[in-house]
Design an enzyme around this catalytic site. Structure first.
Site, PDB file in Angstrom:
ATOM      1  N   TYR A 163      -5.680   0.970 -12.436  1.00  0.00           N
ATOM      2  CA  TYR A 163      -4.865   1.899 -13.220  1.00  0.00           C
ATOM      3  C   TYR A 163      -4.376   1.246 -14.517  1.00  0.00           C
ATOM      4  O   TYR A 163      -4.448   1.860 -15.590  1.00  0.00           O
ATOM      5  CB  TYR A 163      -3.671   2.371 -12.380  1.00  0.00           C
ATOM      6  CG  TYR A 163      -2.969   3.587 -12.944  1.00  0.00           C
ATOM      7  CD1 TYR A 163      -3.381   4.876 -12.612  1.00  0.00           C
ATOM      8  CD2 TYR A 163      -1.896   3.438 -13.817  1.00  0.00           C
ATOM      9  CE1 TYR A 163      -2.744   5.982 -13.135  1.00  0.00           C
ATOM     10  CE2 TYR A 163      -1.248   4.540 -14.343  1.00  0.00           C
ATOM     11  CZ  TYR A 163      -1.675   5.817 -13.992  1.00  0.00           C
ATOM     12  OH  TYR A 163      -1.039   6.919 -14.515  1.00  0.00           O
TER      13      TYR A 163
ATOM     14  N   LYS B  37      -8.625   7.631 -17.763  1.00  0.00           N
ATOM     15  CA  LYS B  37      -9.452   6.530 -18.271  1.00  0.00           C
ATOM     16  C   LYS B  37     -10.229   6.866 -19.545  1.00  0.00           C
ATOM     17  O   LYS B  37     -10.742   5.959 -20.214  1.00  0.00           O
ATOM     18  CB  LYS B  37     -10.452   6.077 -17.196  1.00  0.00           C
ATOM     19  CG  LYS B  37      -9.800   5.363 -16.035  1.00  0.00           C
ATOM     20  CD  LYS B  37      -9.172   4.061 -16.487  1.00  0.00           C
ATOM     21  CE  LYS B  37      -8.244   3.476 -15.451  1.00  0.00           C
ATOM     22  NZ  LYS B  37      -7.184   2.666 -16.053  1.00  0.00           N
TER      23      LYS B  37
ATOM     24  N   TYR C 179       1.896  11.773  -8.970  1.00  0.00           N
ATOM     25  CA  TYR C 179       0.603  12.317  -8.552  1.00  0.00           C
ATOM     26  C   TYR C 179       0.820  12.907  -7.161  1.00  0.00           C
ATOM     27  O   TYR C 179       1.047  12.162  -6.202  1.00  0.00           O
ATOM     28  CB  TYR C 179      -0.448  11.213  -8.482  1.00  0.00           C
ATOM     29  CG  TYR C 179      -0.879  10.665  -9.837  1.00  0.00           C
ATOM     30  CD1 TYR C 179      -0.146   9.669 -10.476  1.00  0.00           C
ATOM     31  CD2 TYR C 179      -2.018  11.145 -10.459  1.00  0.00           C
ATOM     32  CE1 TYR C 179      -0.553   9.166 -11.717  1.00  0.00           C
ATOM     33  CE2 TYR C 179      -2.437  10.646 -11.692  1.00  0.00           C
ATOM     34  CZ  TYR C 179      -1.704   9.661 -12.316  1.00  0.00           C
ATOM     35  OH  TYR C 179      -2.109   9.165 -13.533  1.00  0.00           O
TER      36      TYR C 179
ATOM     37  N   PRO D  32     -10.016  13.571 -15.420  1.00  0.00           N
ATOM     38  CA  PRO D  32      -8.795  13.030 -16.042  1.00  0.00           C
ATOM     39  C   PRO D  32      -7.861  12.273 -15.105  1.00  0.00           C
ATOM     40  O   PRO D  32      -6.957  11.590 -15.580  1.00  0.00           O
ATOM     41  CB  PRO D  32      -8.100  14.270 -16.602  1.00  0.00           C
ATOM     42  CG  PRO D  32      -8.633  15.413 -15.813  1.00  0.00           C
ATOM     43  CD  PRO D  32     -10.024  15.040 -15.430  1.00  0.00           C
TER      44      PRO D  32
ATOM     45  N   HIS E 294       5.664   2.178 -18.884  1.00  0.00           N
ATOM     46  CA  HIS E 294       5.869   2.476 -17.463  1.00  0.00           C
ATOM     47  C   HIS E 294       5.488   1.281 -16.594  1.00  0.00           C
ATOM     48  O   HIS E 294       4.504   0.600 -16.866  1.00  0.00           O
ATOM     49  CB  HIS E 294       5.038   3.700 -17.055  1.00  0.00           C
ATOM     50  CG  HIS E 294       5.659   4.988 -17.494  1.00  0.00           C
ATOM     51  ND1 HIS E 294       5.490   6.167 -16.830  1.00  0.00           N
ATOM     52  CD2 HIS E 294       6.477   5.264 -18.529  1.00  0.00           C
ATOM     53  CE1 HIS E 294       6.175   7.119 -17.449  1.00  0.00           C
ATOM     54  NE2 HIS E 294       6.773   6.600 -18.483  1.00  0.00           N
TER      55      HIS E 294
END
Ligand code: APR
Ligand code: PHB
Length: 385
Positions: free
Chosen positions: A379, A291, A195, A287, A72
């Site tokens: 991220y 990580k 998200y 979550p 991604h």
């Protein structure tokens, strides 16, 4: 019975450590209380930082990951009825990979067994002595002891290793919500993760393969799963993901459904005498941002390097620095996971003022390259020291 490193726990941390040590000619035995089928089918977050993917590939267990992992280059923040793309690769030059933890565990178990590795399933450690050092475990109706040079406590949050560290200092935060997660046999409604922050609560659209979607909903912390028949889950997901442009959520058969609490937790130090904690045994993150697995991987990379140095040269310098080296990275990920969680979820106790601040922060991340870059570099993962 004797080995160089006794590894308690056959999750991703314990299995990868055993594999990395084997590559350096160091013997280990993995003691896992559950059976093989159970550890290979436990559903967890499945988003790998580039450093995690590189480590798996470089150590020779990336073949299926390279074939089946989905690379991604961005993610979507969705709020106020519209999507805002964060171009992860454009901002950082790095990627993330969606590959389920169940598959990593299967790959590692298969590789260890093919290499003649010693993994003992249904072997529950009941006692350990960090100075001898020695572990005592129960399996097949018998109690046995395993003598070793070092013990790796990779036995997760509920294991026996962490309680064996005297004078431990712990830091924690429980969140006033949990995640209800489902696996669904349906083509994902998106190519990149979404998200979503909505007044009804947070939602996440992730995926596992071109035919399997993974979706999550924020629910109250003590929620009863019986209150969530499939139809209610799909209605709620559709409401939280709704946009003004006719975007459609694909529905399909739910094949797995579970509620996970949200917690931040760190134990310091991650070492006592010859016992080293790694992965969930030492720390937990909520979550959001996924990580947990990545931290477990960086812990065992640092531990494998330190043990390699010790066996090659006799020097304990890296072992002595293990806890500090891990904790620097752990605290960065703790902060990021906490930040991303509070940015996106609805705290039922939040004031109207706090909700407006949250919205201002979302607008900022979606519109400022500096703010988006900060999200993106955390991220995709910061380098392992
Ligand atoms: N004896 C032997 N094994 C034990 C014992 C014990 N007394 N107690 C626990 N275990 C085993 C558990 O059955 C489990 O398989 O230790 C293993 C720990 O594995 P994980 O919980 O997967 O932890 P870890 O390997 O650190 O992986 C971290 O898991 O929770 C996720 O998001 C987190 O992705 C992260 C990953
Ligand atoms: C998942 O696919 O399970 C996942 C992905 C990203 C997250 C959390 C979970 O932030």
């Amino acid at each position: 019975m004797r080995t160089q490193v006794a590894i308690i726990g056959g999750g991703p941390a314990g299995l990868l450590l055993s594999h990395l040590l084997h590559l350096q000619g160091i013997d280990s035995v993995v003691l896992e209380s559950r059976d093989r089928d159970y550890v290979e089918h436990r559903q967890r977050a499945g988003m790998l930082e580039q450093g995690t993917t590189d480590a798996l590939r470089d150590s020779g267990v990336g073949e299926r990951l390279d074939r089946e992992g989905l690379v991604h280059h961005g993610l979507e923040l969705r709020f106020g009825g519209a999507g805002h793309r964060i171009p992860l690769t454009g901002l950082t030059g790095r990627t993330v990979t969606v590959y389920a933890q169940t598959e990593i565990v299967k790959d590692l178990v298969a590789r260890r067994l093919a290499d003649g590795g010693d993994i003992r399933f249904e072997a529950e450690v009941v006692d350990l002595d960090a100075s001898a050092p020695r572990v005592t475990y129960r399996g097949g109706g018998e109690t046995r002891t395993l003598d070793c040079d070092y013990i790796a406590g990779c036995d997760g949050f509920h294991g026996v290793s962490r309680p064996a560290v005297p004078g431990l200092r712990t830091f924690s935060r429980d969140y006033p919500f949990a995640w209800l997660g489902i696996l669904a046999g349906v083509r994902p409604s998106t190519e990149e993760l979404i998200y979503a922050s909505h007044d009804r609560g947070f939602a996440l659209h992730s995926l596992r393969s071109p035919t399997v979607s993974r979706l999550y909903l924020q629910v109250p912390p003590d929620e009863d799963i019986a209150a969530w028949p499939d139809a209610r889950i799909w209605d709620e997901l559709a409401a939280r993901f709704a946009t003004g442009d006719g975007w459609k959520l694909h529905e399909g058969p739910v094949t797995d459904k579970a509620i996970t609490p949200m917690r931040s937790f760190v134990a310091e130090p991650m070492r006592h005498d010859r016992l080293f904690l790694a992965g969930d045994a030492g720390h937990i993150v909520p979550p959001t941002g996924a990580k947990g697995l990545n931290l477990a991987v960086s812990d065992v990379i640092i531990l494998a390097r330190a043990l390699t140095e010790r066996y090659a040269t006799g020097s304990e310098t890296l072992l002595d620095g293990y806890s500090d080296a891990c904790l620097r990275r752990v605290w960065r990920a703790e902060h990021f996971s906490y930040w991303m969680t509070t940015l996106l979820h609805v705290d039922p106790a939040a004031t109207a003022f706090e909700r407006r601040l949250q919205r201002a922060h979302l607008d900022y991340v979606a519109s400022s390259e500096a703010a988006a870059t900060s999200l993106a570099e955390n991220y995709v993962g910061l380098p392992i020291e």
